[in-house]
Motif scaffolding. Structure first.
Motif, PDB file in Angstrom:
ATOM      1  N   ASP A 143      -4.447   6.350  11.025  1.00  0.00           N
ATOM      2  CA  ASP A 143      -4.263   5.405  10.952  1.00  0.00           C
ATOM      3  C   ASP A 143      -3.097   5.217  12.118  1.00  0.00           C
ATOM      4  N   GLU A 144      -3.917   4.204  13.018  1.00  0.00           N
ATOM      5  CA  GLU A 144      -2.249   3.680  13.620  1.00  0.00           C
ATOM      6  C   GLU A 144      -1.460   3.294  13.375  1.00  0.00           C
ATOM      7  N   ASP A 145      -2.031   2.368  13.216  1.00  0.00           N
ATOM      8  CA  ASP A 145      -1.181   1.055  12.052  1.00  0.00           C
ATOM      9  C   ASP A 145      -0.275   1.409  10.112  1.00  0.00           C
ATOM     10  N   SER A 146       0.614   1.453  10.557  1.00  0.00           N
ATOM     11  CA  SER A 146       1.623   2.341   9.444  1.00  0.00           C
ATOM     12  C   SER A 146       1.849   1.444   8.287  1.00  0.00           C
ATOM     13  N   ALA A 147       2.013  -0.209   9.032  1.00  0.00           N
ATOM     14  CA  ALA A 147       1.882  -0.774   7.973  1.00  0.00           C
ATOM     15  C   ALA A 147       0.246  -1.325   6.904  1.00  0.00           C
ATOM     16  N   ARG A 148      -0.764  -0.816   7.956  1.00  0.00           N
ATOM     17  CA  ARG A 148      -1.854  -1.699   7.459  1.00  0.00           C
ATOM     18  C   ARG A 148      -1.801  -0.167   5.962  1.00  0.00           C
ATOM     19  N   LEU A 149      -1.408   1.152   6.376  1.00  0.00           N
ATOM     20  CA  LEU A 149      -1.598   1.794   5.528  1.00  0.00           C
ATOM     21  C   LEU A 149      -0.509   1.678   4.683  1.00  0.00           C
ATOM     22  N   ALA A 150       0.442   1.702   4.619  1.00  0.00           N
ATOM     23  CA  ALA A 150       0.753   1.311   3.334  1.00  0.00           C
ATOM     24  C   ALA A 150       0.326   0.058   2.663  1.00  0.00           C
ATOM     25  N   ALA A 151       0.009  -0.650   2.697  1.00  0.00           N
ATOM     26  CA  ALA A 151      -0.483  -2.470   2.111  1.00  0.00           C
ATOM     27  C   ALA A 151      -1.813  -1.519   1.602  1.00  0.00           C
ATOM     28  N   PHE A 152      -2.020  -0.406   2.295  1.00  0.00           N
ATOM     29  CA  PHE A 152      -3.222  -0.140   1.076  1.00  0.00           C
ATOM     30  C   PHE A 152      -2.938   0.698  -0.197  1.00  0.00           C
ATOM     31  N   LEU A 153      -2.143   1.402   0.596  1.00  0.00           N
ATOM     32  CA  LEU A 153      -1.807   2.178  -0.600  1.00  0.00           C
ATOM     33  C   LEU A 153      -0.902   1.788  -1.857  1.00  0.00           C
ATOM     34  N   SER A 154      -0.296   0.692  -0.807  1.00  0.00           N
ATOM     35  CA  SER A 154       0.177  -0.305  -2.137  1.00  0.00           C
ATOM     36  C   SER A 154      -0.875  -0.989  -3.020  1.00  0.00           C
ATOM     37  N   SER A 155      -2.000  -0.912  -2.576  1.00  0.00           N
ATOM     38  CA  SER A 155      -2.725  -2.127  -3.329  1.00  0.00           C
ATOM     39  C   SER A 155      -4.371  -0.926  -4.368  1.00  0.00           C
ATOM     40  N   GLU A 156      -4.561   0.389  -3.999  1.00  0.00           N
ATOM     41  CA  GLU A 156      -5.255   1.569  -4.312  1.00  0.00           C
ATOM     42  C   GLU A 156      -4.711   2.131  -4.813  1.00  0.00           C
ATOM     43  N   LYS A 157      -3.106   3.246  -4.590  1.00  0.00           N
ATOM     44  CA  LYS A 157      -2.479   3.873  -5.831  1.00  0.00           C
ATOM     45  C   LYS A 157      -2.948   5.235  -6.006  1.00  0.00           C
ATOM     46  N   LEU A 158      -3.204   5.778  -5.026  1.00  0.00           N
ATOM     47  CA  LEU A 158      -4.315   7.251  -5.127  1.00  0.00           C
ATOM     48  C   LEU A 158      -2.722   7.805  -5.262  1.00  0.00           C
ATOM     49  N   PRO A 159      -3.596   8.791  -6.511  1.00  0.00           N
ATOM     50  CA  PRO A 159      -3.155   9.903  -6.895  1.00  0.00           C
ATOM     51  C   PRO A 159      -2.709  11.059  -6.788  1.00  0.00           C
ATOM     52  N   TRP A 160      -3.291  10.833  -5.980  1.00  0.00           N
ATOM     53  CA  TRP A 160      -2.719  12.516  -5.135  1.00  0.00           C
ATOM     54  C   TRP A 160      -2.138  11.884  -3.652  1.00  0.00           C
ATOM     55  N   LYS A 161      -1.137  13.101  -3.196  1.00  0.00           N
ATOM     56  CA  LYS A 161      -0.286  12.490  -2.201  1.00  0.00           C
ATOM     57  C   LYS A 161      -0.911  12.848  -0.809  1.00  0.00           C
ATOM     58  N   THR A 162      -0.727  11.060  -0.053  1.00  0.00           N
ATOM     59  CA  THR A 162      -1.249  11.270   1.453  1.00  0.00           C
ATOM     60  C   THR A 162      -0.363  11.266   1.825  1.00  0.00           C
ATOM     61  N   TYR A 163      -0.441  12.125   3.159  1.00  0.00           N
ATOM     62  CA  TYR A 163       0.685  12.625   4.283  1.00  0.00           C
ATOM     63  C   TYR A 163      -0.444  12.407   5.971  1.00  0.00           C
ATOM     64  N   VAL A 164       1.194  12.231   7.091  1.00  0.00           N
ATOM     65  CA  VAL A 164       0.902  11.434   7.840  1.00  0.00           C
ATOM     66  C   VAL A 164       1.258  12.529   9.093  1.00  0.00           C
ATOM     67  N   SER A 165       1.500  11.941  10.345  1.00  0.00           N
ATOM     68  CA  SER A 165       1.857  12.774  11.392  1.00  0.00           C
ATOM     69  C   SER A 165       3.156  11.991  11.445  1.00  0.00           C
ATOM     70  N   SER A 166       4.272  13.769  10.874  1.00  0.00           N
ATOM     71  CA  SER A 166       5.769  13.442  11.278  1.00  0.00           C
ATOM     72  C   SER A 166       6.232  13.793  12.866  1.00  0.00           C
ATOM     73  N   ASN A 167       5.548  14.130  13.344  1.00  0.00           N
ATOM     74  CA  ASN A 167       5.431  13.488  14.838  1.00  0.00           C
ATOM     75  C   ASN A 167       5.378  12.292  15.647  1.00  0.00           C
ATOM     76  N   ALA A 168       6.483  11.057  15.405  1.00  0.00           N
ATOM     77  CA  ALA A 168       5.902   9.661  16.178  1.00  0.00           C
ATOM     78  C   ALA A 168       4.870  10.032  17.485  1.00  0.00           C
ATOM     79  N   GLU A 169       4.949  11.142  18.246  1.00  0.00           N
ATOM     80  CA  GLU A 169       4.544  10.881  19.468  1.00  0.00           C
ATOM     81  C   GLU A 169       2.934  11.572  19.777  1.00  0.00           C
ATOM     82  N   LYS A 170       2.773  11.635  18.407  1.00  0.00           N
ATOM     83  CA  LYS A 170       1.293  12.447  18.397  1.00  0.00           C
ATOM     84  C   LYS A 170       0.521  11.965  17.012  1.00  0.00           C
ATOM     85  N   ARG A 171      -0.223  10.351  16.826  1.00  0.00           N
ATOM     86  CA  ARG A 171      -0.582  10.177  15.795  1.00  0.00           C
ATOM     87  C   ARG A 171      -2.539   9.182  15.662  1.00  0.00           C
TER      88      ARG A 171
END
Length: 559
Positions: A482-510
């Motif tokens: 996802d480009e929108d981190s807020a959207r992802l946060a809202a989704f994870l808050s609602s869905e509560k996936l039981p495994w870990k979700t990872y994103v790019s640690s490089n802010a310039e490469k998303r």
């Protein structure tokens, strides 16, 4: 005059607008391309018990169609009427107030409608070009409003027909008057278009005289210096020829002759191609035989057209009538279709019969579809052939696009038997990815996004699989693009996936530039890979039951 609202064959592009679908080849990083049964043309592997059973559902080039119209529920108006509830304002008993009946007789024209501009607009007694231009614009809007009111049934069809014919005749008169006094090119063009449009509208209303006048007007406009108008004229005359053929007033050879004359015209555009397509369809419906040679002439006429969309559409017209391509697509449904060497000869034969850049692009597209449906070896046959033809492509951009598509393909399929580099990933709380958390486990890697519908549809399957097998050694790694981190946060808050979700640690490469995703050549999602206990990828593109079967097999295997 025969009074009817049956619309005849499309005769003027500006009256009945046309839309064209461009062939999308591969997937660009950063663009939101989703691979699904509705977007790719193949049957997803989740519908099968085994990935080898996945079949190409409809890989044959589809005829160009108009895209479906989108609808949106209109927002509520603050002034809209609401139903009163018991005890609320309204009549004494709490029921809604009855509407006030209209003050005009049934079957008569509502006075409010009668006073609308589209009912009162009159032809001006003027020879001023600008005044005539202004009137033609008002006339066009009035016709649109009239038809809208008829659709809403605020006026009867008879009234709409009568008024529509009046507006049409006035439009023709104004167009003729403008043509006589026009001094500017755009005024002359407007006069020509307005007349063709008005006559087409009256023809669609069943006015036989208008139809004759439309033929004559179109014949006159064939030599118009405006190529768009000349093209409309060509299309109109061809449409009349189709209608004559369908009614039996002309013979098959007469229509073929008109098609060939049209192909030799300098005015070939979207509307001409649409009419040509309608003509060849009419011929085939009547004879029941594909007109392959005629389709070849059409494809040749548009092969080098400056509009790639029309060039591709003409190619599709021929592709849908090419037996060897049909044979190739049919062979992909056989049990041996994942044996690439069995397809090579059929791919070559199809290209020999349809030697076009669009065939090359189509094969490249098919490689992605086959790959994502689990038929990797068949996909390799298609991409290898497309690669062999890169140097024949007409532009550097086309060559580069196909090269990138090919490079990404090989990155994806060559991960089989290899380890995935998960560097530059972090969980949503910022903690760096640690491979130690997953060593010795069977791991499902899911590359997904909240905006990807097929990705979201797969989550329940992954949940169930994780719930049943997590204690037996299964782990899931979610990589979100996802480009929108807020959207992802809202989704994870609602869905509560039981495994870990990872994103790019490089802010310039998303998004698709996420390093772990980019290294895999992923530009279409969902992308699912299964890693064995040895840390190497054992399978890709498995979903649903096929994924479950593979995971159970690998969990049962000895380390």
């Amino acid at each position: 005059m025969r009074q009817s609202f049956n619309v005849t064959h499309s005769i003027v592009c500006r009256v009945l607008s046309c839309a064209w679908l461009l062939l999308v080849l591969g997937c660009e990083g950063g663009s939101r391309k989703e691979i699904s049964s509705s977007t790719s043309g193949y049957r997803p592997s989740e519908t099968n018990s085994d990935p080898a059973e996945a079949k190409v559902a409809d890989a044959k080039p589809a005829a160009t169609t108009l895209p479906p119209a989108t609808t949106q529920t209109p927002p509520k108006n603050d002034n809209s009427a609401t139903v009163s509830r018991p005890g609320s304002e309204g009549t004494p008993n709490g029921l809604p107030t009855a509407p006030t009946p209209p003050d005009f007789e049934p079957g008569k024209l509502d006075p409010a409608i009668a006073n609308r501009d589209f009912m009162k607009l009159a032809l001006p007694d003027s020879k001023d070009a600008e005044a005539l231009v202004a009137y033609l614009k008002k006339n066009s809007r009035s016709m649109q409003e009239l038809m809208a009111e008829m659709q809403k049934r605020t006026i009867t069809r008879d009234i709409a027909l009568k008024r529509g014919m009046e507006l049409g005749r006035d439009r023709v008169s104004a167009a003729d008057a403008l043509a006589a006094v026009a001094s500017k090119k755009e005024q002359k063009s407007m006069a020509s278009i307005a007349k063709l449009e008005a006559l087409a509208q009256m023809t669609s209303m069943g006015d036989v005289i208008a139809a004759d006048d439309l033929r004559a007007a179109a014949q006159k406009e064939l030599k118009n210096e405006d190529p768009e108008i000349a093209e409309q004229a060509v299309s109109i005359l061809l449409a009349f020829s189709i209608k004559d053929f369908q009614s039996g007033s002309t013979k098959e050879e007469d229509l073929v002759k008109v098609i060939e004359q049209t192909l030799s015209s300098e005015s070939l555009g979207q509307s001409a191609l649409a009419s040509i397509g309608g003509a060849i369809d009419a011929l085939e419906r009547k004879s029941g035989t594909p007109r392959l040679e005629l389709a070849k002439k059409i494809e040749a006429a548009f092969r080098d057209h400056k509009d790639n969309g029309m060039s591709m559409t003409a190619w599709q017209l021929l592709a849908n009538r090419t037996a060897s391509l049909e044979d190739l697509m049919t062979s992909l449904e056989s049990e041996d279709s994942n044996k690439g060497e069995l397809i090579d000869a059929k791919v070559q034969k199809a290209f020999d019969d349809l030697p076009s850049r669009w065939t090359i692009f189509y094969f490249a597209q098919m490689s992605t579809q086959l790959e994502y449906s689990g038929r990797v070896e068949a996909a390799k046959a298609f991409i290898r052939f497309a690669e062999s033809k890169i140097d024949t492509l007409p532009t550097e951009n086309a060559k580069e696009e196909l090269k990138q598509n090919s490079e990404k393909f090989w990155k994806r399929v060559n991960v089989l038997g290899s380890e995935i580099d998960f560097s530059e990933l972090a969980d949503v709380e910022g903690k760096a990815f640690s491979l130690d958390d997953y060593k010795g486990k069977v791991v499902v890697v899911d590359v997904w996004a909240t905006w990807c519908n097929p990705c979201i549809e797969e989550l329940p399957n992954l949940r169930n699989l994780y719930k049943d097998q997590q204690t037996k050694g299964l782990e899931i790694i979610g990589i979100n693009v996802d480009e929108d981190s807020a959207r992802l946060a809202a989704f994870l808050s609602s869905e509560k996936l039981p495994w870990k979700t990872y994103v790019s640690s490089n802010a310039e490469k998303r998004e698709f530039e996420t390093p772990a995703v980019s290294r895999l050549g992923i530009s279409a999602i969902p992308f699912i890979a299964v890693i064995g206990k040895d840390g190497k990828v054992a399978a890709i593109h498995l979903r649903g039951r096929a994924l479950e079967k593979k995971v159970l097999e690998m969990l049962a295997a000895q380390p």
